[in-house]
Design an enzyme around this catalytic site. Structure first.
Site, PDB file in Angstrom:
ATOM      1  CE1 TYR A   8       0.580   7.848  -7.189  1.00  0.00           C
ATOM      2  CE2 TYR A   8      -1.139   8.028  -8.829  1.00  0.00           C
ATOM      3  CZ  TYR A   8      -0.813   7.736  -7.448  1.00  0.00           C
ATOM      4  OH  TYR A   8      -1.829   7.052  -6.733  1.00  0.00           O
ATOM      5  CG  ASN A  43      -1.362   1.531   1.589  1.00  0.00           C
ATOM      6  OD1 ASN A  43      -2.503   1.774   0.825  1.00  0.00           O
ATOM      7  ND2 ASN A  43      -1.129   1.987   2.431  1.00  0.00           N
TER       8      ASN A  43
END
Length: 267
Positions: free
Chosen positions: A156, A91
């Site tokens: 990203y 995560n």
């Protein structure tokens, strides 16, 4: 045999980036649904310590999982504790603006290190400790990993697309060991990730409002709404699901993401 309320009874879980947001929400669900040990990792010792007070089964591990030393720290914590991992949740993530023409390579390496290299290092380090058969790996990617991102977010997006590629490739590669690999791709979600990445609170709130308007749901997602799908993919009841990327995005892919400015026509 576990009942439906404790599908993770007796299991041991690692959640990277577990001190806040989606990671903390997922860690709490694992613990409340029976997990015996839930290791939560992060770089900020105080934030981890605070998060760990929320449930007695949460175990903080200070580690930068973008580094080999961070992976070593997580492996050492597992070795000193249960010795085995049933669920590994990748995560931990970071976003920084990296517009083409003004690329800052330090920012690029930070994003790729945390979002892409980190999961590779940690999975490699923990592979021998993943329960076989039966272990589950869950990536937290992003809808930007498989659709055009806002301007300045290409690195990203590439890092999250890489996470989705790992998900599918490892599902095949690790399937013979009985290890499942899946991913959850959140859309706009109410966390403090943007502020921690350097955006002002006002800019972060404005972006949250703009992107929320582009969802079918008409609002941002809550960390718990994403976390519930992380745990759902990891639980034994999902044993026939692997190699999948589940979008939890309020329908933003259907509605279309707003652009910051109109595209210029080609000459």
């Amino acid at each position: 045999m576990t009942d439906n309320s404790t599908p993770f009874a007796g299991q041991h879980v690692v959640v990277t980036g577990g001190s806040s947001g989606i990671g903390r929400a997922a860690a709490l669900i694992f613990a409340r649904q029976g997990a015996e040990t839930v290791f939560i990792t992060g770089r900020d010792a105080e934030r981890l310590k605070e998060a760990a007070t929320l449930h007695p089964n949460l175990v903080p591990v200070v580690a930068d999982v973008a580094t080999a030393e961070g992976a070593d720290a997580v492996e050492a914590a597992v070795a000193a504790g249960p010795g085995v991992v049933d669920v590994l949740v990748h995560n931990a993530g970071i976003t920084k603006k990296t517009p083409i023409g003004r690329v800052n390579m330090a920012d690029v390496m930070t994003v790729l290190g945390t979002n892409l290299i980190g999961p590779l290092l940690l999975t490699d380090r923990l592979l021998a400790r993943l329960r076989t058969p039966g272990a589950s790996i869950v990536f937290v990617t992003s809808v930007e990993g498989h659709r055009p991102p806002p301007f300045g977010s290409s690195v990203y997006a590439a890092s999250k697309a890489g996470g989705e590629a790992f998900t599918r490739a490892w599902a095949v590669e690790l399937g013979e060991k009985g290890i499942r690999v899946n991913a959850v791709a959140p859309g706009v979600t109410r966390t403090d990730a943007a502020v921690r990445a350097g955006f002002s609170p006002a800019d972060a709130q404005l972006a949250l409002e703009i992107f929320s308007q582009a969802t079918v749901a008409g609002r941002p997602g809550e960390p718990e709404e994403v976390a519930s799908w992380i745990t759902r993919l990891a639980e034994p009841g999902s044993a026939y699901v692997t190699g999948q990327v589940i979008s939890v995005d309020g329908g933003i892919e259907l509605a279309g993401l707003p652009m910051k400015r109109p595209m210029k026509p080609r000459p």
